[in-house]
Structure formats: C-alpha cells, structure tokens
Write a protein that holds these residues in place. Structure first.
Motif, mmCIF file in Angstrom:
data_model
loop_
_atom_site.group_PDB
_atom_site.id
_atom_site.type_symbol
_atom_site.label_atom_id
_atom_site.label_comp_id
_atom_site.label_asym_id
_atom_site.label_seq_id
_atom_site.Cartn_x
_atom_site.Cartn_y
_atom_site.Cartn_z
ATOM 1 N N HIS A 45 0.828 -1.203 0.000
ATOM 2 C CA HIS A 45 0.000 0.000 0.000
ATOM 3 C C HIS A 45 0.861 1.251 0.000
ATOM 4 C CE1 HIS A 45 -4.261 -1.305 0.481
ATOM 5 N NE2 HIS A 45 -3.660 -2.441 0.774
ATOM 6 N N SER A 46 1.928 1.263 0.796
ATOM 7 C CA SER A 46 2.814 2.426 0.860
ATOM 8 C C SER A 46 3.458 2.709 -0.492
ATOM 9 C CB SER A 46 3.913 2.224 1.906
ATOM 10 O OG SER A 46 3.378 2.235 3.188
ATOM 11 N N LEU A 47 3.945 1.654 -1.141
ATOM 12 C CA LEU A 47 4.579 1.818 -2.443
ATOM 13 C C LEU A 47 3.585 2.373 -3.465
ATOM 14 C CD1 LEU A 47 6.910 1.475 -4.448
ATOM 15 C CD2 LEU A 47 6.189 -0.908 -4.737
ATOM 16 N N LEU A 48 2.424 1.740 -3.569
ATOM 17 C CA LEU A 48 1.438 2.174 -4.559
ATOM 18 C C LEU A 48 0.908 3.574 -4.253
ATOM 19 C CD1 LEU A 48 -0.526 -1.150 -5.144
ATOM 20 C CD2 LEU A 48 1.370 -0.204 -6.484
ATOM 21 N N ASP A 49 0.662 3.871 -2.981
ATOM 22 C CA ASP A 49 0.189 5.205 -2.604
ATOM 23 C C ASP A 49 1.214 6.268 -2.987
ATOM 24 O OD1 ASP A 49 -2.176 4.195 -1.599
ATOM 25 O OD2 ASP A 49 -1.548 4.326 0.509
ATOM 26 N N ASN A 50 2.490 5.958 -2.780
ATOM 27 C CA ASN A 50 3.533 6.916 -3.115
ATOM 28 C C ASN A 50 3.636 7.138 -4.617
ATOM 29 O OD1 ASN A 50 5.727 8.625 -2.271
ATOM 30 N ND2 ASN A 50 5.973 7.201 -0.575
ATOM 31 N N VAL A 51 3.518 6.066 -5.397
ATOM 32 C CA VAL A 51 3.544 6.205 -6.855
ATOM 33 C C VAL A 51 2.382 7.085 -7.308
ATOM 34 C CG1 VAL A 51 3.248 4.978 -9.048
ATOM 35 C CG2 VAL A 51 4.784 4.064 -7.299
ATOM 36 N N ARG A 52 1.206 6.858 -6.736
ATOM 37 C CA ARG A 52 0.039 7.683 -7.091
ATOM 38 C C ARG A 52 0.264 9.144 -6.702
ATOM 39 N NH1 ARG A 52 -2.693 3.546 -4.087
ATOM 40 N NH2 ARG A 52 -3.329 1.875 -5.478
ATOM 41 N N LYS A 53 0.936 9.362 -5.567
ATOM 42 C CA LYS A 53 1.153 10.726 -5.060
ATOM 43 C C LYS A 53 2.141 11.503 -5.930
ATOM 44 C CE LYS A 53 3.677 12.307 -1.344
ATOM 45 N NZ LYS A 53 4.211 12.134 -0.023
ATOM 46 N N VAL A 54 3.249 10.870 -6.309
ATOM 47 C CA VAL A 54 4.287 11.589 -7.050
ATOM 48 C C VAL A 54 4.078 11.530 -8.559
ATOM 49 C CG1 VAL A 54 5.979 11.257 -5.220
ATOM 50 C CG2 VAL A 54 5.936 9.647 -7.137
ATOM 51 N N GLY A 55 3.281 10.565 -9.025
ATOM 52 C CA GLY A 55 3.080 10.405 -10.461
ATOM 53 C C GLY A 55 1.951 11.272 -10.992
ATOM 54 N N THR A 56 2.043 11.547 -12.278
ATOM 55 C CA THR A 56 0.997 12.270 -12.990
ATOM 56 C C THR A 56 0.267 11.265 -13.871
ATOM 57 O OG1 THR A 56 2.380 14.252 -13.037
ATOM 58 C CG2 THR A 56 0.522 14.167 -14.580
ATOM 59 N N ALA A 57 -1.032 11.136 -13.658
ATOM 60 C CA ALA A 57 -1.817 10.155 -14.410
ATOM 61 C C ALA A 57 -1.831 10.501 -15.898
ATOM 62 C CB ALA A 57 -3.238 10.104 -13.872
ATOM 63 N N LEU A 58 -1.655 9.475 -16.719
ATOM 64 C CA LEU A 58 -1.768 9.635 -18.163
ATOM 65 C C LEU A 58 -3.220 9.381 -18.556
ATOM 66 C CD1 LEU A 58 1.414 7.754 -19.446
ATOM 67 C CD2 LEU A 58 1.130 10.188 -19.029
ATOM 68 N N PRO A 59 -3.654 9.952 -19.665
ATOM 69 C CA PRO A 59 -5.029 9.696 -20.116
ATOM 70 C C PRO A 59 -5.260 8.195 -20.332
ATOM 71 C CG PRO A 59 -3.987 11.422 -21.451
ATOM 72 C CD PRO A 59 -2.923 10.838 -20.567
ATOM 73 N N ALA A 60 -6.479 7.770 -20.098
ATOM 74 C CA ALA A 60 -6.824 6.352 -20.220
ATOM 75 C C ALA A 60 -6.538 5.800 -21.618
ATOM 76 C CB ALA A 60 -8.287 6.135 -19.866
ATOM 77 N N ASP A 61 -6.598 6.652 -22.636
ATOM 78 C CA ASP A 61 -6.365 6.191 -24.005
ATOM 79 C C ASP A 61 -4.905 6.328 -24.435
ATOM 80 O OD1 ASP A 61 -6.287 8.943 -24.143
ATOM 81 O OD2 ASP A 61 -7.643 9.100 -25.866
#
Length: 92
Positions: A45-61
């Motif tokens: 959970h810590s790893l994934l939460d951190n990736v979500r926090k520092v990452g910028t989501a790309l468009p679904a397509d």
C-alpha cells in the motif's frame, strides 16, 4: 518513467522520485521474504500510494509503453514474489 499499476492505469513518475520509491520497494521485498502478510500489505500500500502521489496520471487512451509494471493493490505475496526481478519491482 512511465509506470503502470495493474488495474489502475499509467502514471508518469519523475526520475527524482525513484530513490524514495526504491526504498519502499526494498521494504516490500523484506516483507515478502519474512512472509508476514500484515507487513507485506502495508508495504505494498505504501509503495502504490507513493507512486500515485508523485506520479501524474496519463489519459486512459494513452498508448505509452510502460517501463515499469506494479502489482494491483489486492495482489498476494506469491503474485508479487513472481513479479520481482533481481532488483525488486523498481530497478535501482
């Protein structure tokens, strides 16, 4: 670096954020080695939460190739163990 969290999508993570993610990856590996489900779950959970926090989501397509694929939040210890390379989930 383009990172895919299985079942969630892709995020663009800056190279500057990789050392902190590698630390979390090491904790996850240690939890897997210990076989402690509770510690494993918290580390994942810590790893994934951190990736979500520092990452910028790309468009679904988006069709960007993923340089790194991380397990889904509900992955088991055995599933994550099978995904580990010589350098963990996140190459150092």
């Amino acid at each position: 670096m383009i990172v895919r969290i299985m079942g969630e999508g892709q995020l663009d993570v800056a190279d500057d954020d990789l050392p902190a993610l590698n630390d979390l990856d090491s904790r996850l590996e240690a939890a897997i080695d210990s076989g402690d489900e509770e510690t494993f779950r918290a580390a994942l959970h810590s790893l994934l939460d951190n990736v979500r926090k520092v990452g910028t989501a790309l468009p679904a397509d988006s069709l960007e190739p993923s340089e790194l694929v991380l397990p889904p939040v509900d992955a088991t210890i055995d599933e994550v163990r099978a995904m580990l390379g010589d350098e963990g989930l996140i190459p150092g």
